[in-house]
Design a protein around this motif. Structure first.
Motif, PDB file in Angstrom:
ATOM      1  N   GLU A   1      29.691  37.400  41.791  1.00 53.63           N
ATOM      2  CA  GLU A   1      30.596  36.419  42.376  1.00 53.63           C
ATOM      3  C   GLU A   1      31.594  35.959  41.327  1.00 53.63           C
ATOM      4  N   PHE A   2      32.831  35.786  41.807  1.00 54.32           N
ATOM      5  CA  PHE A   2      33.908  35.270  40.978  1.00 54.32           C
ATOM      6  C   PHE A   2      34.326  33.941  41.589  1.00 54.32           C
ATOM      7  N   ILE A   3      34.231  32.858  40.825  1.00 54.50           N
ATOM      8  CA  ILE A   3      34.525  31.520  41.326  1.00 54.50           C
ATOM      9  C   ILE A   3      35.627  30.902  40.463  1.00 54.50           C
ATOM     10  N   ASP A   4      36.723  30.509  41.108  1.00 55.67           N
ATOM     11  CA  ASP A   4      37.850  29.862  40.414  1.00 55.67           C
ATOM     12  C   ASP A   4      38.350  30.672  39.221  1.00 55.67           C
ATOM     13  N   CYS A   5      38.400  31.997  39.383  1.00 53.87           N
ATOM     14  CA  CYS A   5      38.873  32.876  38.309  1.00 53.87           C
ATOM     15  C   CYS A   5      40.309  33.310  38.571  1.00 53.87           C
ATOM     16  N   ASN A   6      40.999  33.718  37.508  1.00 55.69           N
ATOM     17  CA  ASN A   6      42.344  34.273  37.616  1.00 55.69           C
ATOM     18  C   ASN A   6      42.267  35.759  37.275  1.00 55.69           C
ATOM     19  N   LEU A   7      42.487  36.596  38.292  1.00 56.06           N
ATOM     20  CA  LEU A   7      42.493  38.050  38.097  1.00 56.06           C
ATOM     21  C   LEU A   7      43.879  38.630  38.361  1.00 56.06           C
ATOM     22  N   SER A   8      44.896  37.788  38.358  1.00 57.74           N
ATOM     23  CA  SER A   8      46.250  38.231  38.699  1.00 57.74           C
ATOM     24  C   SER A   8      46.698  39.394  37.814  1.00 57.74           C
ATOM     25  N   ASN A   9      47.221  40.420  38.491  1.00 56.05           N
ATOM     26  CA  ASN A   9      47.770  41.606  37.825  1.00 56.05           C
ATOM     27  C   ASN A   9      46.783  42.339  36.917  1.00 56.05           C
ATOM     28  N   ALA A  10      45.500  42.150  37.136  1.00 54.34           N
ATOM     29  CA  ALA A  10      44.500  42.913  36.364  1.00 54.34           C
ATOM     30  C   ALA A  10      44.498  44.364  36.854  1.00 54.34           C
ATOM     31  N   THR A  11      44.116  45.267  35.991  1.00 52.44           N
ATOM     32  CA  THR A  11      44.022  46.687  36.343  1.00 52.44           C
ATOM     33  C   THR A  11      42.610  46.974  36.840  1.00 52.44           C
ATOM     34  N   LEU A  12      42.526  47.603  38.024  1.00 55.02           N
ATOM     35  CA  LEU A  12      41.232  47.854  38.658  1.00 55.02           C
ATOM     36  C   LEU A  12      40.976  49.344  38.875  1.00 55.02           C
ATOM     37  N   LYS A  13      41.474  50.193  38.017  1.00 55.23           N
ATOM     38  CA  LYS A  13      41.336  51.634  38.221  1.00 55.23           C
ATOM     39  C   LYS A  13      39.861  52.047  38.141  1.00 55.23           C
ATOM     40  N   ASN A  14      39.371  52.592  39.250  1.00 49.13           N
ATOM     41  CA  ASN A  14      37.968  53.036  39.366  1.00 49.13           C
ATOM     42  C   ASN A  14      36.961  51.922  39.109  1.00 49.13           C
TER      43      ASN A  14
END
Length: 189
Positions: A49-62
């Motif tokens: 679980e991710f709570i109140d996190c900032n993942l903006s523009n993260a790379t999610l390749k595979n």
């Protein structure tokens, strides 16, 4: 072989500066962590679980997202179409998903609860039985997608062309029919 990290709590960590190590994260919680512009490629998240996190523009390749929940997270511009589709399942509550890309994914029964989805794209996406509860879909694009049985009763600001998407059994509020008929330039009172 990647290390297995189980039942860990990561709180207020800045992973945009020093990246999260590649591994298999099982039943872990990430609270108020910053992954913005970071690289999460090749990492496995299982029942996390991710709570109140900032993942903006993260790379999610595979990146593997199996049974992952996002609550109160900022996910601007995230390209979900590059994640690993093996065992992929995730849900969103109170998240900002503006400009996120979900193209070509199978997202059956995915929950989007009270999310900002402006300018997101769902091109050739399987959203059958997905739920868009209290979601802002302003300028969100649905093209050649399977929306059969999807719930849009409380979604708003959407424009969906029924001729360009499969929509059998999709549920809408009668007050929002304008979003389905806009291309016909009808006057609905």
């Amino acid at each position: 072989m990647s290390p297995i990290i189980e039942d860990e709590l990561f709180k207020k960590e800045n992973f945009s500066r020093s990246p999260l190590p590649i591994g298999n994260y099982e039943s872990c919680s990430f609270e108020q962590c910053d992954f913005s512009n970071g690289n999460l490629s090749g990492i496995v998240f299982n029942e996390c679980e991710f709570i109140d996190c900032n993942l903006s523009n993260a790379t999610l390749k595979n990146t593997t997202l199996n049974d992952v929940t996002f609550s109160g997270c900022k996910l601007l511009g995230l390209n979900f179409k590059s994640v690993s589709t093996f065992l992929m399942r995730f849900n969103f509550t109170n998240c900002n998903l503006q400009m996120a890309q979900f193209d070509f994914l199978k997202l059956k029964q995915t929950l989007f609860i009270n999310c900002e989805l402006q300018q997101a794209t769902f091109n050739e996406t399987d959203l059958s039985q997905a739920v868009f509860d209290e979601c802002n879909l302003l300028e969100t694009q649905f093209f050649n997608s399977n929306l059969e049985g999807a719930h849009f009763q409380t979604a708003y600001n959407f424009i969906i062309d029924p001729e360009l998407n499969k929509m059998k059994g999709a549920k809408f509020s009668s007050s929002d029919l304008e979003g389905l008929l806009q291309k016909y330039k009808l006057q609905i009172d």
